[in-house]
Motif scaffolding. Structure first.
Motif, mmCIF file in Angstrom:
data_model
loop_
_atom_site.group_PDB
_atom_site.id
_atom_site.type_symbol
_atom_site.label_atom_id
_atom_site.label_comp_id
_atom_site.label_asym_id
_atom_site.label_seq_id
_atom_site.Cartn_x
_atom_site.Cartn_y
_atom_site.Cartn_z
ATOM 1 N N LYS A 237 0.806 -1.031 -0.440
ATOM 2 C CA LYS A 237 0.015 -0.161 0.075
ATOM 3 C C LYS A 237 1.014 1.426 -0.002
ATOM 4 N N ASN A 238 1.758 1.441 0.984
ATOM 5 C CA ASN A 238 2.775 2.300 0.773
ATOM 6 C C ASN A 238 3.882 2.609 -0.611
ATOM 7 N N ASN A 239 4.186 1.338 -1.488
ATOM 8 C CA ASN A 239 5.176 1.379 -2.235
ATOM 9 C C ASN A 239 4.137 0.569 -3.094
ATOM 10 N N PRO A 240 3.646 0.404 -3.839
ATOM 11 C CA PRO A 240 2.998 0.116 -5.119
ATOM 12 C C PRO A 240 4.015 -0.845 -5.753
ATOM 13 N N SER A 241 5.743 -0.278 -6.178
ATOM 14 C CA SER A 241 6.219 -0.817 -7.174
ATOM 15 C C SER A 241 7.162 -1.734 -6.065
ATOM 16 N N ALA A 242 6.726 -2.093 -5.029
ATOM 17 C CA ALA A 242 7.784 -3.300 -4.226
ATOM 18 C C ALA A 242 7.092 -4.539 -4.330
ATOM 19 N N LEU A 243 5.573 -4.472 -4.793
ATOM 20 C CA LEU A 243 5.691 -6.138 -5.061
ATOM 21 C C LEU A 243 6.143 -6.524 -6.317
ATOM 22 N N PRO A 244 7.158 -7.451 -6.031
ATOM 23 C CA PRO A 244 7.617 -8.660 -6.362
ATOM 24 C C PRO A 244 6.671 -8.717 -8.038
ATOM 25 N N LYS A 245 7.917 -8.762 -9.473
ATOM 26 C CA LYS A 245 7.991 -9.598 -10.980
ATOM 27 C C LYS A 245 7.290 -10.647 -10.310
ATOM 28 N N ASP A 246 7.550 -11.046 -10.033
ATOM 29 C CA ASP A 246 7.663 -12.587 -9.522
ATOM 30 C C ASP A 246 6.407 -13.169 -9.028
ATOM 31 N N ALA A 247 5.711 -12.151 -8.466
ATOM 32 C CA ALA A 247 4.928 -12.608 -7.196
ATOM 33 C C ALA A 247 4.078 -13.390 -7.478
ATOM 34 N N PHE A 248 3.129 -14.332 -6.891
ATOM 35 C CA PHE A 248 2.164 -15.310 -7.023
ATOM 36 C C PHE A 248 2.831 -16.317 -8.339
ATOM 37 N N GLN A 249 4.202 -16.146 -8.907
ATOM 38 C CA GLN A 249 4.530 -17.035 -9.452
ATOM 39 C C GLN A 249 4.337 -18.428 -9.382
ATOM 40 N N GLU A 250 4.999 -19.119 -8.424
ATOM 41 C CA GLU A 250 4.601 -20.405 -8.182
ATOM 42 C C GLU A 250 3.122 -20.816 -7.317
ATOM 43 N N PHE A 251 2.651 -19.804 -7.083
ATOM 44 C CA PHE A 251 1.568 -20.628 -6.544
ATOM 45 C C PHE A 251 0.135 -20.622 -7.717
ATOM 46 N N CYS A 252 0.039 -19.598 -8.602
ATOM 47 C CA CYS A 252 -0.137 -19.939 -9.772
ATOM 48 C C CYS A 252 0.555 -20.848 -10.965
ATOM 49 N N ALA A 253 1.082 -21.468 -11.093
ATOM 50 C CA ALA A 253 1.556 -22.383 -10.972
ATOM 51 C C ALA A 253 1.403 -24.025 -10.513
ATOM 52 N N VAL A 254 0.916 -23.574 -9.669
ATOM 53 C CA VAL A 254 0.340 -25.577 -8.732
ATOM 54 C C VAL A 254 -1.748 -25.169 -9.226
ATOM 55 N N TYR A 255 -1.446 -24.063 -8.767
ATOM 56 C CA TYR A 255 -3.388 -24.243 -8.721
ATOM 57 C C TYR A 255 -3.389 -22.484 -10.003
ATOM 58 N N GLY A 256 -2.518 -23.137 -11.464
ATOM 59 C CA GLY A 256 -3.216 -22.252 -12.405
ATOM 60 C C GLY A 256 -4.536 -22.305 -12.994
ATOM 61 N N LYS A 257 -4.725 -23.444 -12.690
ATOM 62 C CA LYS A 257 -6.156 -23.639 -12.875
ATOM 63 C C LYS A 257 -7.183 -22.936 -12.857
ATOM 64 N N CYS A 258 -7.042 -21.987 -11.652
ATOM 65 C CA CYS A 258 -7.633 -21.562 -10.687
ATOM 66 C C CYS A 258 -7.978 -20.044 -10.415
#
Length: 230
Positions: free
Chosen positions: A57-78
């Protein structure tokens, strides 16, 4: 010391037969549960904590570029990564608003009477209501999900809602599963072999989730009409 040599010292025998075996089992399970892929998912789930939400919230650019990459790799269908990141960034911006407005005040507008003050009992009741949610672990995903559901944001952020549900139901260890099987042995004994599947499931839920306080009014609304119909 050879394998054939007996251990006479009770302390060394305890170390070899119990202590070292427990260490081996613990290390094996840790390596299985916290492998490279699992660690990546846990890092993504850490973004759902209140601390990380305020950082974004304080720094939106702090969100990593690969955020949720591993999570979506496993649950990409949902879950789709682009939609999840977009909804997550928006949710971080408004999270504090919904957190502070979880409980409404007794009066939205100031009274026209200048000398009218709120009684001590009303103040204590309002304070206790506001402390209900703060007593829980504010750094947990459960706390964030509670704010999410109180704000009725499931329809606004459907992808984030699915991700939070997965995160809450994803077991970090097998302790809860093993506990359920232990309860199963207690509930379905030899004297209860004729128990129906529906009754067994209901008893398991009551036994395993006994730390959750049920809403008595909702339970009464559901089951009293059924009893009257029968």
């Amino acid at each position: 010391m050879s394998n054939d040599e007996p251990i006479t010292d009770p302390v060394n025998k305890f170390k070899c037969d119990t202590y070292f075996k427990c260490l081996d089992v613990t290390i094996t399970f840790i390596n299985n549960y916290f492998n490279a892929q699992a660690i990546g998912i846990y890092k993504d789930l850490a973004l759902f904590s209140k601390k990380r939400i305020f950082e974004i919230k304080n720094n939106p650019s702090a969100l990593p570029k690969d955020a949720f990459q591993e999570f979506c790799a496993v649950y990409g269908k949902c879950v789709q990564k682009d939609l999840l990141c977009k909804e997550y960034a928006h949710f971080c911006r408004i999270f504090h608003l919904f957190e502070t407005s979880t409980f409404l005040p007794n009066e939205l507008h100031p009274s026209n009477e200048p000398f009218e003050t709120e009684s001590d009992e009303d103040e204590d009741e309002d304070l206790s209501q506001r402390k209900q949610i703060s007593t829980s672990n504010e750094n947990s995903i459960k706390y964030v999900f509670k704010i999410f559901m109180n704000g009725q944001l499931a329809s606004i952020f459907p992808t984030l809602n699915t991700s939070l549900l997965i995160a809450l139901t994803l077991p970090v260890s097998s302790a809860s599963t093993e506990r359920s099987f232990s309860k199963l042995k207690i509930l379905k004994s030899r004297l209860r072999t004729t128990m129906s599947q529906t009754r067994l499931e209901d008893l398991l839920i009551i036994s395993c989730e006994r730390d959750i306080e049920p809403n008595i009014e909702n339970v009464a609304k559901i089951y009293i009409p059924r009893r009257l119909d029968t």
